[in-house]
Write a protein that holds these residues in place. Structure first.
Motif, PDB file in Angstrom:
ATOM      1  N   CYS A  23      11.858 -35.487 -12.706  1.00 48.09           N
ATOM      2  CA  CYS A  23      10.561 -35.745 -12.083  1.00 48.09           C
ATOM      3  C   CYS A  23       9.578 -36.150 -13.174  1.00 48.09           C
ATOM      4  O   CYS A  23       9.423 -35.435 -14.170  1.00 48.09           O
ATOM      5  N   ILE A  54       5.789 -36.610 -13.816  1.00 46.50           N
ATOM      6  CA  ILE A  54       4.556 -36.136 -13.184  1.00 46.50           C
ATOM      7  C   ILE A  54       3.348 -36.704 -13.934  1.00 46.50           C
ATOM      8  O   ILE A  54       3.065 -36.324 -15.075  1.00 46.50           O
ATOM      9  N   HIS A 114      -0.326 -30.534 -12.202  1.00 44.42           N
ATOM     10  CA  HIS A 114       0.809 -30.605 -13.129  1.00 44.42           C
ATOM     11  C   HIS A 114       1.702 -29.372 -13.066  1.00 44.42           C
ATOM     12  O   HIS A 114       2.930 -29.481 -12.944  1.00 44.42           O
ATOM     13  N   TYR A 173       3.648 -28.809  -9.616  1.00 51.02           N
ATOM     14  CA  TYR A 173       4.684 -29.825  -9.425  1.00 51.02           C
ATOM     15  C   TYR A 173       5.847 -29.612 -10.402  1.00 51.02           C
ATOM     16  O   TYR A 173       7.016 -29.746 -10.029  1.00 51.02           O
ATOM     17  N   ALA A 174       5.515 -29.287 -11.650  1.00 48.81           N
ATOM     18  CA  ALA A 174       6.573 -29.094 -12.653  1.00 48.81           C
ATOM     19  C   ALA A 174       7.464 -27.916 -12.295  1.00 48.81           C
ATOM     20  O   ALA A 174       8.696 -28.012 -12.349  1.00 48.81           O
ATOM     21  N   VAL A 206      11.881 -32.455 -16.380  1.00 48.68           N
ATOM     22  CA  VAL A 206      10.487 -32.834 -16.113  1.00 48.68           C
ATOM     23  C   VAL A 206       9.895 -33.569 -17.304  1.00 48.68           C
ATOM     24  O   VAL A 206      10.003 -33.112 -18.453  1.00 48.68           O
ATOM     25  N   VAL A 256       5.983 -34.606 -18.016  1.00 46.75           N
ATOM     26  CA  VAL A 256       4.651 -34.409 -17.460  1.00 46.75           C
ATOM     27  C   VAL A 256       3.613 -34.964 -18.428  1.00 46.75           C
ATOM     28  O   VAL A 256       3.682 -34.713 -19.639  1.00 46.75           O
ATOM     29  N   VAL A 308       4.937 -22.987 -16.815  1.00 43.79           N
ATOM     30  CA  VAL A 308       5.792 -24.177 -16.804  1.00 43.79           C
ATOM     31  C   VAL A 308       6.900 -24.057 -17.855  1.00 43.79           C
ATOM     32  O   VAL A 308       8.077 -24.308 -17.581  1.00 43.79           O
ATOM     33  N   ALA A 337      11.008 -23.920 -17.353  1.00 45.93           N
ATOM     34  CA  ALA A 337      11.951 -24.821 -18.020  1.00 45.93           C
ATOM     35  C   ALA A 337      13.067 -24.033 -18.693  1.00 45.93           C
ATOM     36  O   ALA A 337      14.255 -24.393 -18.599  1.00 45.93           O
ATOM     37  N   LEU A 356      11.851 -30.212 -20.733  1.00 46.16           N
ATOM     38  CA  LEU A 356      10.434 -30.450 -20.473  1.00 46.16           C
ATOM     39  C   LEU A 356       9.875 -31.270 -21.624  1.00 46.16           C
ATOM     40  O   LEU A 356       9.850 -30.816 -22.771  1.00 46.16           O
TER      41      LEU A 356
END
Length: 354
Positions: free
Chosen positions: A70, A72, A79, A82-83, A93, A95, A109, A113, A120
């Protein structure tokens, strides 16, 4: 992770300036396959992106497209949620900076991860810029303690001012832009920040009463290094000295020189580096400098789109080669912590101890 050579299926959320650029980077890289785009409102898109499914709801898009990654690129306040949602769906991810709007959310976040063993990558585009990598290397050769002097003021109007006003619904300039340059400081010094001071001013009634479009922070590090960063957005900003990128130490200095004709609201100006000047403080018996300043010409620099291409190539490499991103994630939290402390100092009028 995703060690096979099959393309990484990517869902791109947020189609503003950065989101479009990242989507084009995925489109042009055979290692990725775009499976969907997400934006809350309809946008005019480049022809390359017209054929992909377009969603207005991230959760629905995530559920229906089942991506591997994803991307973002939405406003900062979404952020973190969604993450984490993406990690819980077993996605990697990317971001855009800033990672979140609070330190607690940033840590949430990073924890997600690690829990789900996913990659991430935070959108610190300067980490992939050859000239900024050279600046960091030259500064580290000088050694601490450092003085960091950096700013990025933007005399924005029209559509660009509209974008800035939208960003300031959640994030002041010294946080949104500041995380980039504080990240550079942290790469140079390796030391922890111990105190942050900030000041700011709301220079227009076009932003909320509790927001400010000009800010200035000062940071003190445990190795004795100090730094200041300044960021302002809006039609009232001066074009004078809007781009200062300077690092000093007892042994000399290293600076980025910008084209005198550059405009502050031109996005390529924010990353392009005409010349890096390296200055040695060493003097001879007569007290005069031993060496003349060395100007490193940064020819053939990547433009903004090429930098996005390089950044997403790194995302692909991180997934394919299972790169350890621990330092990358820790730095993202650290730079955000410093910039949010500056925002706290602006609002309280008091220094913040870290």
């Amino acid at each position: 992770m995703n060690p096979s050579n099959r393309p990484i299926r990517v869902l791109v959320a947020g189609l503003g300036n950065m989101g479009r650029s990242h989507a084009l980077a995925y489109y042009d890289n055979a290692g990725f396959e775009i499976v969907g785009l997400v934006n809350r409102t309809k946008r005019d898109l480049p022809g390359e992106l017209d054929a992909y499914p377009l969603f207005t709801d991230f959760e629905q898009a995530l559920r229906e497209t089942k991506p591997d990654l994803c991307s973002i690129n939405t406003y900062s306040d979404s952020h973190a949620d969604y993450a984490v949602m993406a990690f819980e769906a077993s996605c990697h991810v990317f971001v855009e900076k800033p990672l979140a709007t609070t330190v607690a959310d940033a840590e949430r976040v990073v924890a997600a991860a690690r829990k789900h063993d996913r990659k991430l990558v935070v959108g610190y585009i300067l980490r992939h810029h050859p000239s900024w990598m050279r600046l960091i290397a030259e500064a580290r050769k000088l050694g601490p303690p450092y003085v960091f002097r950096m700013n990025l003021n933007q005399q924005s109007s029209g559509d660009k001012w509209d974008v800035h006003k939208a960003l300031m619904q959640t994030t002041p300039p010294i946080v949104d832009c500041g995380v980039h340059y504080v990240d550079v400081w942290c790469q140079i010094t390796d030391a922890k920040a111990v105190e942050v001071r900030g000041m700011g001013l709301r220079m227009t009634e076009e932003v909320a009463p509790d927001m400010y479009n000009y800010g200035h922070m000062q940071v003190l590090f445990e190795d004795g290094s100090v730094g200041w960063y300044e960021a302002g957005w809006g039609p009232m900003m001066s074009e004078m000295a809007f781009f200062v990128k300077d690092v000093m130490s007892p042994k000399g200095s290293v600076s980025i020189l910008v084209d005198a004709k550059a405009k502050s609201d031109d996005i390529d100006t924010h990353t392009k580096t005409s010349v890096i000047r390296v200055h040695s403080a060493e003097t001879g018996p007569d007290g005069r400098f031993i060496r003349a300043d060395e100007d490193l010409s940064m020819t053939g620099e990547p433009d903004h789109q090429k930098l996005c291409d390089l950044e997403q190539a790194y995302v692909l490499k991180a997934i394919r080669e299972n790169i350890d991103l621990s330092r990358h994630m820790d730095d993202a939290v650290q730079s955000l912590r410093i910039c949010l402390a500056a925002d706290e100092s602006v609002r309280t009028g008091r220094p913040v101890k870290l």
